[in-house]
Scaffold this active site. Sequence first.
Site, PDB file in Angstrom:
ATOM      1  N   CYS A  10       4.626  -6.225  -3.629  1.00 59.24           N
ATOM      2  CA  CYS A  10       4.402  -7.964  -3.386  1.00 59.24           C
ATOM      3  C   CYS A  10       4.637  -8.666  -4.743  1.00 59.24           C
ATOM      4  CB  CYS A  10       3.123  -8.139  -2.974  1.00 59.24           C
ATOM      5  SG  CYS A  10       2.669  -7.316  -1.376  1.00 59.24           S
ATOM      6  N   ARG A  41      11.598  -6.830  -7.036  1.00 54.75           N
ATOM      7  CA  ARG A  41      10.310  -6.095  -6.692  1.00 54.75           C
ATOM      8  C   ARG A  41      10.105  -5.441  -5.695  1.00 54.75           C
ATOM      9  NH1 ARG A  41       6.075  -7.215 -10.111  1.00 54.75           N
ATOM     10  NH2 ARG A  41       4.510  -6.678  -8.663  1.00 54.75           N
ATOM     11  N   TRP A  49       5.428  -6.821   0.455  1.00 57.72           N
ATOM     12  CA  TRP A  49       6.147  -5.505   0.792  1.00 57.72           C
ATOM     13  C   TRP A  49       4.854  -4.811   1.528  1.00 57.72           C
ATOM     14  CZ3 TRP A  49       4.733  -0.414  -0.519  1.00 57.72           C
ATOM     15  CH2 TRP A  49       5.735   0.659  -0.668  1.00 57.72           C
ATOM     16  N   ASN A  60      -1.390  -9.138  -3.785  1.00 61.34           N
ATOM     17  CA  ASN A  60      -0.567  -7.777  -4.158  1.00 61.34           C
ATOM     18  C   ASN A  60      -1.451  -6.751  -4.465  1.00 61.34           C
ATOM     19  OD1 ASN A  60       1.116  -6.121  -5.310  1.00 61.34           O
ATOM     20  ND2 ASN A  60       1.322  -7.060  -7.378  1.00 61.34           N
ATOM     21  N   GLY A  61      -1.253  -6.134  -3.515  1.00 65.69           N
ATOM     22  CA  GLY A  61      -2.242  -4.563  -3.766  1.00 65.69           C
ATOM     23  C   GLY A  61      -3.024  -4.125  -2.406  1.00 65.69           C
ATOM     24  N   GLU A 109      17.669  13.581 -11.983  1.00 65.10           N
ATOM     25  CA  GLU A 109      17.956  11.962 -11.865  1.00 65.10           C
ATOM     26  C   GLU A 109      19.090  11.558 -11.455  1.00 65.10           C
ATOM     27  OE1 GLU A 109      16.215   9.485 -12.459  1.00 65.10           O
ATOM     28  OE2 GLU A 109      17.685   7.846 -13.031  1.00 65.10           O
ATOM     29  N   LYS A 165      19.090   8.998  -7.971  1.00 61.71           N
ATOM     30  CA  LYS A 165      20.089   7.702  -8.195  1.00 61.71           C
ATOM     31  C   LYS A 165      20.705   7.612  -6.804  1.00 61.71           C
ATOM     32  CE  LYS A 165      18.432   6.018 -10.455  1.00 61.71           C
ATOM     33  NZ  LYS A 165      17.249   5.824 -11.294  1.00 61.71           N
ATOM     34  N   GLU A 225      18.346   6.829  -3.890  1.00 59.90           N
ATOM     35  CA  GLU A 225      17.905   5.400  -3.807  1.00 59.90           C
ATOM     36  C   GLU A 225      18.830   4.308  -3.311  1.00 59.90           C
ATOM     37  OE1 GLU A 225      16.584   5.441  -7.974  1.00 59.90           O
ATOM     38  OE2 GLU A 225      14.897   4.211  -7.044  1.00 59.90           O
ATOM     39  N   HIS A 282      19.532  31.349  -3.338  1.00 61.22           N
ATOM     40  CA  HIS A 282      18.265  31.754  -2.893  1.00 61.22           C
ATOM     41  C   HIS A 282      17.673  30.955  -1.552  1.00 61.22           C
ATOM     42  CE1 HIS A 282      17.231  34.597  -6.031  1.00 61.22           C
ATOM     43  NE2 HIS A 282      17.777  33.795  -6.968  1.00 61.22           N
ATOM     44  N   LYS A 284      10.412  -2.263  -6.880  1.00 59.91           N
ATOM     45  CA  LYS A 284      10.251  -1.820  -8.459  1.00 59.91           C
ATOM     46  C   LYS A 284       9.347  -1.229  -9.163  1.00 59.91           C
ATOM     47  CE  LYS A 284      12.817  -2.127 -12.138  1.00 59.91           C
ATOM     48  NZ  LYS A 284      13.743  -0.674 -12.450  1.00 59.91           N
TER      49      LYS A 284
HETATM   50  O1  M6R Z   1       7.871   1.445 -13.741  1.00 55.55           O
HETATM   51  P1  M6R Z   1       7.762   3.018 -13.608  1.00 55.55           P
HETATM   52  O2  M6R Z   1       8.736   3.772 -14.812  1.00 55.55           O
HETATM   53  O3  M6R Z   1       6.490   3.579 -13.966  1.00 55.55           O
HETATM   54  O4  M6R Z   1       8.392   3.512 -12.259  1.00 55.55           O
HETATM   55  C1  M6R Z   1       8.289   4.916 -11.775  1.00 55.55           C
HETATM   56  C2  M6R Z   1       9.274   5.087 -10.507  1.00 55.55           C
HETATM   57  O5  M6R Z   1       8.473   4.420  -9.729  1.00 55.55           O
HETATM   58  C3  M6R Z   1      10.524   4.659 -10.968  1.00 55.55           C
HETATM   59  O6  M6R Z   1      11.367   5.195 -11.924  1.00 55.55           O
HETATM   60  C4  M6R Z   1      11.355   4.890  -9.554  1.00 55.55           C
HETATM   61  O7  M6R Z   1      11.461   6.212  -9.232  1.00 55.55           O
HETATM   62  C5  M6R Z   1      12.676   4.200  -9.720  1.00 55.55           C
HETATM   63  N1  M6R Z   1      13.060   3.462  -8.520  1.00 55.55           N
HETATM   64  C6  M6R Z   1      13.916   5.014 -10.140  1.00 55.55           C
HETATM   65  O8  M6R Z   1      15.191   4.323 -10.197  1.00 55.55           O
END
Ligand code: M6R
Length: 611
Positions: free
Chosen positions: A2, A27, A74, A100-101, A484, A488, A491, A507, A606
């Site tokens: 949020c 966010r 959110w 937020n939270g 990684e 990506k 996501e 395996h 985010k």
């Molecule tokens: O703000 P942070 O680096 O602690 O966030 C960690 C993850 O939430 C963040 O890296 C998430 O996996 C991203 N969306 C990756 O692109």
Amino acid sequence: MCGIVGYVGKNQAPSILIDGLNKLEYRGYDSAGMAVHDGKNINMLKTKGRLSNLIKLLIEHPLKGTLGIGHTRWATHGAPSDINSHPHMSEDHVIAVVHNGIIENYMEIKEELAEKGFHFVSETDTEIIAHLIDSYYKEGLSFEKSVFKAVSRLEGAYALGIICRDCPDTLIAVRKGSPLVVGNGNGENFIASDIPALLNYTREVYFLEEDEIAVLTPDDIKIYDKNENPVKRDIYHVTWDIEAAEKSGYAHFMLKEIHEQPKIVRETILKRVPENGEGIVLDNIKLGKEELDNIDRIYVVACGTAYYAGLIGKHLIEKVCRIPVVSEVASEFRYKDPILDDRTLLIVVSQSGETADTLEALRIAKRSGARVLAVVNAVGSSIAREADDVFYILAGPEIAVASTKAYSAQVAAMYILTCHIAVAIGKMSKDEFKAVKEELYTIPGKIEYILQKESVEKRLAEKYKGVRNVFYIGRGLDYLVSQEGSLKLKEIAYLHSEAYAAGELKHGPIAMIDENTLVVAIAVQEELIEKTISNIKEVKARGAKAMAIAMKGNTKIADVADDVIYIPRTMGLLAPVLANIPNQLFAYYMALNLGTDIDKPRNLAKSVTVE
Ligand code: M6R
């Protein structure tokens, strides 16, 4: 997660709130709303969906007033819907709240309020806050005192913006576990979940600490601790520009941030490894020989992309410094009953510095007497404030939900920390360091070179746009880069993809390989390349298409893979930061072809401020 904005001043609040919410869109959210005080009453508009829906509502039903709170939600408690959107109001519209939270004990408070005759209209945990404050206000407490009393009852992590019908020039902000900054203007003051929402109006901000409450009027900001004692806080002057948080002509923030990487990696390196200096400058970070002699074990803990950057750090520290390092995803850290004491160093990695799981891991470690070194991007964030030492990565605001430039800067930070530790404990000679240093300086230029050839990834994304199943494979550091790369693609392109250690394929997962599968093989660790080539042959024999990422000059791989993306040559240990760039570009162009919302992928936020 949020987004909160709030305004009190002399100008019309609605447009300022919309502008702020717009800057917080990154966010991630599913609904939006605002409450504005017109001098007599609080009026509210809220709706499911994008901010544009709220703007449409505002055009149809304009709100007027110089005090207001705005929100992008959110969903956590209750599906995205008009009624669950924020703000939430008390029954007679005396109190309005944005949040937020998560309020962990909301059911207990809800039952208590229901018994007293309060009625609820939404499924959210937030609504109880408005009613709780209202219940104390009705008992005769002032607005301020009612907020203090209500907040003392709330358990969980939250940031709040609150206004009251009877206080047309007062905005109250509360922070416990979720980020909130207060902006100091001229005859006007602001609150927001993040700095970009404020930059059109002020660069002077206060970071609220845990359990603090700020009371804002147009000409004054008072900050209190939870015991209602006034707190003196230094103002922080934001040095970066609003353009840093805007697209600057790029189609997406993600693409802009990918292209910022040469500059950012250069700055991160030069700040710590100055060209005219002898060694590594860690400023006040206490990581000298004496501190290192007092450390028995190191943990690297983080989430998502930051975790994958941390994994590179673990690999490097173990390989170069010969110190055992345990890496954990932060959300699992506590369940492992980690062995922590005052001879432990916990390295946490976080772009936002607000990730709830990472923050909790930090707190667990600190309670056990461990030292915490945070590798963080966001200045003044919770993790940065609570850690013993902070290594800022200087990536600037990262707006796209998918992390790119922060990863590269985090990996650069891992190179620097590894060299520092290795030199300090005598595992790297001056000459060896000199050689690494010279190579480090070439990395930004090599990233630039890869970016100039992005038409390669664009073409390959076009070629493979039909695939629905992708495996990323690699060995050693290449496997870490695979993880990684796979994240990506998931996501932003919403494609099923998995990262596997290349040797593990046979395996089990090889059963899934067929002619509809794309295998992306990271093969820049040249001493391991023969084996990875064998793995490429295995998947090709089963009908898969294979795309490889290799260092220039490696022609053997071109004989087996369908396509090869070449990166400039570098030391194997420094190769991950280069090998990852084609993965970023490939994911970006795959997502572009599939028409997804690249900067704000579905279901993602985010900054993940709930556990
Ligand atoms: O703000 P942070 O680096 O602690 O966030 C960690 C993850 O939430 C963040 O890296 C998430 O996996 C991203 N969306 C990756 O692109």
